[in-house]
Design a protein around this motif. Structure first.
Motif, PDB file in Angstrom:
ATOM      1  N   GLU A  26       0.837  -1.197   0.000  1.00 35.16           N
ATOM      2  CA  GLU A  26       0.000   0.000   0.000  1.00 35.16           C
ATOM      3  C   GLU A  26       0.876   1.253   0.000  1.00 35.16           C
ATOM      4  OE1 GLU A  26      -3.941   1.131   2.284  1.00 35.16           O
ATOM      5  OE2 GLU A  26      -2.213   1.338   3.619  1.00 35.16           O
ATOM      6  N   ARG A  27       1.912   1.271   0.815  1.00 35.52           N
ATOM      7  CA  ARG A  27       2.824   2.424   0.874  1.00 35.52           C
ATOM      8  C   ARG A  27       3.445   2.681  -0.491  1.00 35.52           C
ATOM      9  NH1 ARG A  27       7.873   3.284   0.684  1.00 35.52           N
ATOM     10  NH2 ARG A  27       8.446   1.096   0.784  1.00 35.52           N
ATOM     11  N   ARG A  28       3.935   1.625  -1.123  1.00 35.14           N
ATOM     12  CA  ARG A  28       4.579   1.779  -2.427  1.00 35.14           C
ATOM     13  C   ARG A  28       3.584   2.251  -3.488  1.00 35.14           C
ATOM     14  NH1 ARG A  28       7.957  -3.644  -3.156  1.00 35.14           N
ATOM     15  NH2 ARG A  28       8.697  -2.567  -5.017  1.00 35.14           N
ATOM     16  N   PHE A  29       2.358   1.732  -3.428  1.00 34.33           N
ATOM     17  CA  PHE A  29       1.320   2.121  -4.379  1.00 34.33           C
ATOM     18  C   PHE A  29       0.971   3.598  -4.216  1.00 34.33           C
ATOM     19  CE2 PHE A  29      -3.177   2.098  -5.853  1.00 34.33           C
ATOM     20  CZ  PHE A  29      -2.960   1.684  -7.148  1.00 34.33           C
ATOM     21  N   ILE A  30       0.833   4.049  -2.978  1.00 41.44           N
ATOM     22  CA  ILE A  30       0.529   5.456  -2.703  1.00 41.44           C
ATOM     23  C   ILE A  30       1.678   6.344  -3.184  1.00 41.44           C
ATOM     24  CG2 ILE A  30       0.291   7.164  -0.841  1.00 41.44           C
ATOM     25  CD1 ILE A  30      -1.416   5.011   0.638  1.00 41.44           C
ATOM     26  N   GLU A  31       2.902   5.981  -2.860  1.00 39.37           N
ATOM     27  CA  GLU A  31       4.055   6.784  -3.290  1.00 39.37           C
ATOM     28  C   GLU A  31       4.124   6.902  -4.810  1.00 39.37           C
ATOM     29  OE1 GLU A  31       7.489   4.984  -1.512  1.00 39.37           O
ATOM     30  OE2 GLU A  31       7.121   5.944   0.419  1.00 39.37           O
ATOM     31  N   GLU A  32       3.890   5.808  -5.504  1.00 40.04           N
ATOM     32  CA  GLU A  32       3.940   5.836  -6.974  1.00 40.04           C
ATOM     33  C   GLU A  32       2.805   6.676  -7.540  1.00 40.04           C
ATOM     34  OE1 GLU A  32       5.477   5.456 -10.637  1.00 40.04           O
ATOM     35  OE2 GLU A  32       6.421   4.903  -8.740  1.00 40.04           O
ATOM     36  N   THR A  33       1.623   6.605  -6.930  1.00 36.94           N
ATOM     37  CA  THR A  33       0.487   7.399  -7.392  1.00 36.94           C
ATOM     38  C   THR A  33       0.772   8.878  -7.190  1.00 36.94           C
ATOM     39  OG1 THR A  33      -1.020   5.585  -6.890  1.00 36.94           O
ATOM     40  CG2 THR A  33      -2.005   7.759  -7.184  1.00 36.94           C
ATOM     41  N   ILE A  34       1.360   9.247  -6.061  1.00 41.89           N
ATOM     42  CA  ILE A  34       1.734  10.652  -5.823  1.00 41.89           C
ATOM     43  C   ILE A  34       2.763  11.085  -6.860  1.00 41.89           C
ATOM     44  CG2 ILE A  34       2.912  12.216  -4.223  1.00 41.89           C
ATOM     45  CD1 ILE A  34       1.580  10.553  -1.934  1.00 41.89           C
ATOM     46  N   ARG A  35       3.747  10.245  -7.125  1.00 40.87           N
ATOM     47  CA  ARG A  35       4.775  10.561  -8.122  1.00 40.87           C
ATOM     48  C   ARG A  35       4.138  10.762  -9.504  1.00 40.87           C
ATOM     49  NH1 ARG A  35       8.629   8.084  -5.757  1.00 40.87           N
ATOM     50  NH2 ARG A  35       7.826   5.997  -6.129  1.00 40.87           N
ATOM     51  N   ALA A  53      -7.541  13.609   3.438  1.00 38.46           N
ATOM     52  CA  ALA A  53      -7.256  13.349   4.851  1.00 38.46           C
ATOM     53  C   ALA A  53      -6.821  11.899   5.058  1.00 38.46           C
ATOM     54  CB  ALA A  53      -8.487  13.657   5.706  1.00 38.46           C
ATOM     55  N   THR A  54      -7.478  10.967   4.384  1.00 42.13           N
ATOM     56  CA  THR A  54      -7.088   9.557   4.495  1.00 42.13           C
ATOM     57  C   THR A  54      -5.697   9.344   3.918  1.00 42.13           C
ATOM     58  OG1 THR A  54      -9.381   8.808   4.437  1.00 42.13           O
ATOM     59  CG2 THR A  54      -7.695   7.195   3.811  1.00 42.13           C
ATOM     60  N   LEU A  55      -5.398  10.001   2.802  1.00 39.96           N
ATOM     61  CA  LEU A  55      -4.061   9.890   2.217  1.00 39.96           C
ATOM     62  C   LEU A  55      -3.008  10.354   3.219  1.00 39.96           C
ATOM     63  CD1 LEU A  55      -2.247   9.357  -0.264  1.00 39.96           C
ATOM     64  CD2 LEU A  55      -2.586  11.753  -0.848  1.00 39.96           C
ATOM     65  N   TYR A  56      -3.228  11.514   3.831  1.00 40.78           N
ATOM     66  CA  TYR A  56      -2.266  12.019   4.816  1.00 40.78           C
ATOM     67  C   TYR A  56      -2.162  11.089   6.026  1.00 40.78           C
ATOM     68  CZ  TYR A  56      -1.270  16.395   2.468  1.00 40.78           C
ATOM     69  OH  TYR A  56      -0.828  17.326   1.580  1.00 40.78           O
ATOM     70  N   ARG A  57      -3.267  10.539   6.459  1.00 41.10           N
ATOM     71  CA  ARG A  57      -3.258   9.617   7.593  1.00 41.10           C
ATOM     72  C   ARG A  57      -2.428   8.369   7.264  1.00 41.10           C
ATOM     73  NH1 ARG A  57      -8.113  10.385   8.727  1.00 41.10           N
ATOM     74  NH2 ARG A  57      -9.041   8.821   7.384  1.00 41.10           N
ATOM     75  N   LYS A  58      -2.594   7.858   6.058  1.00 38.70           N
ATOM     76  CA  LYS A  58      -1.820   6.689   5.641  1.00 38.70           C
ATOM     77  C   LYS A  58      -0.336   7.035   5.515  1.00 38.70           C
ATOM     78  CE  LYS A  58      -5.530   4.189   3.341  1.00 38.70           C
ATOM     79  NZ  LYS A  58      -5.389   2.926   4.040  1.00 38.70           N
TER      80      LYS A  58
END
Length: 71
Positions: A26-35, A53-58
């Motif tokens: 999940e962390r890697r998926f979020i980081e790649e999506t932000i990138r 808010a959920t993104l920041y919480r994660k």
């Protein structure tokens, strides 16, 4: 007869808990999506189907949210 070697399966971190594995994915998926969204977290959250808010919480939970500068 030994099982056939599967190079794709060998890349999995066998020995870690399932929860740790899922959290890392999940962390890697979020980081790649932000990138992919040039660092624009609002757009990344929308693409992920979650609130900002959920993104920041994660990100906080993963220790990946940049600290706010004082002053």
């Amino acid at each position: 007869v030994a099982p056939a070697f599967d190079p794709e399966a060998s890349s999995f971190p066998v020995g870690n808990t399932l929860a740790d594995f899922i959290a890392e994915q999940e962390r890697r998926f979020i980081e790649e999506t932000i990138r992919m969204n040039d660092g624009v977290r609002d757009r990344a959250a929308h693409m992920l189907g979650i609130s900002t808010a959920t993104l920041y919480r994660k990100m906080d939970a993963a220790g990946k949210r940049p600290k706010r500068r004082k002053g």
